[in-house]
Motif scaffolding. Structure first.
Motif, short mmCIF file in Angstrom:
data_model
loop_
_atom_site.label_atom_id
_atom_site.label_comp_id
_atom_site.label_asym_id
_atom_site.label_seq_id
_atom_site.Cartn_x
_atom_site.Cartn_y
_atom_site.Cartn_z
N SER A 204 0.83 -1.21 0.00
CA SER A 204 0.00 0.00 0.00
C SER A 204 0.86 1.26 0.00
O SER A 204 0.58 2.21 -0.74
N LYS A 205 1.92 1.28 0.79
CA LYS A 205 2.81 2.46 0.78
C LYS A 205 3.49 2.63 -0.58
O LYS A 205 3.59 3.74 -1.09
N ALA B 44 0.92 3.87 -3.23
CA ALA B 44 0.62 5.30 -2.99
C ALA B 44 1.80 6.17 -3.41
O ALA B 44 1.60 7.25 -4.00
N ARG C 226 1.91 9.38 -6.10
CA ARG C 226 2.39 10.71 -5.69
C ARG C 226 3.61 11.14 -6.50
O ARG C 226 3.71 12.29 -6.93
#
Length: 160
Positions: free
Chosen positions: A102-103, A106, A110
């Motif tokens: 998930s990190k 994301a 970004r």
């Protein structure tokens, strides 16, 4: 005041990349099928000869971010979809994989300003995963719809 929203009407020009985890492929293949069905019904050519869709398979969810990053950096895609399934076991491995996937996903969005739809199921049991991948409803369809909306939204924001 300007209001921006994604649309689902003329999606046929979007270029979409999908990254799919092979681990738990009983689940992820169903998610991919639902996703492709949604995209196809909204005007995206999902055939093998398509110029608007690419699918990359990776070993597991931990590898989703690096391939999504490579696809995003190519600038060939307006939106990416990451599909996977992490099912809790008896060890803390679940927590590590979910957190890093998930990190990482994301971070790709970004860092590249290309939306990456988080289509990774995190469930306690295989039964829960199968229910979300088609027994009760197929969340793959929702992930496809989110991709169309975000692709359209990002296009309208860049034109303003």
């Amino acid at each position: 005041m300007a209001t921006f929203e994604g649309r689902f009407t003329d999606s046929s020009s979007l270029r979409i990349g999908v990254v799919v985890s092979r681990f738990n492929d009983l689940v992820t293949a169903k998610l991919l099928s639902g996703c492709l069905d949604c995209l196809n019904r909204h005007g995206i050519d999902t055939s093998a000869a398509s110029d608007h869709l690419d699918v990359a398979w990776v070993p597991g969810c931990f590898e989703l971010p690096i391939v999504a990053q490579q696809m995003a950096r190519s600038r060939k895609y307006q939106v990416l979809i990451a599909l996977g399934a992490v099912i809790r076991g008896d060890t803390p491995h679940f927590d590590v994989v979910v957190a890093e996937a998930s990190k990482g996903i994301a971070s790709v969005a970004r860092d590249t300003s290309i939306p990456v739809i988080f289509g990774v199921l995190t469930t306690d049991t295989m039964q829960q995963a199968l229910e979300r991948a088609g027994i009760k409803s197929n969340l793959g369809w929702n992930y496809g719809l989110e991709a169309l909306e975000m692709g359209s939204l990002m296009t309208s924001l860049s034109l303003s």
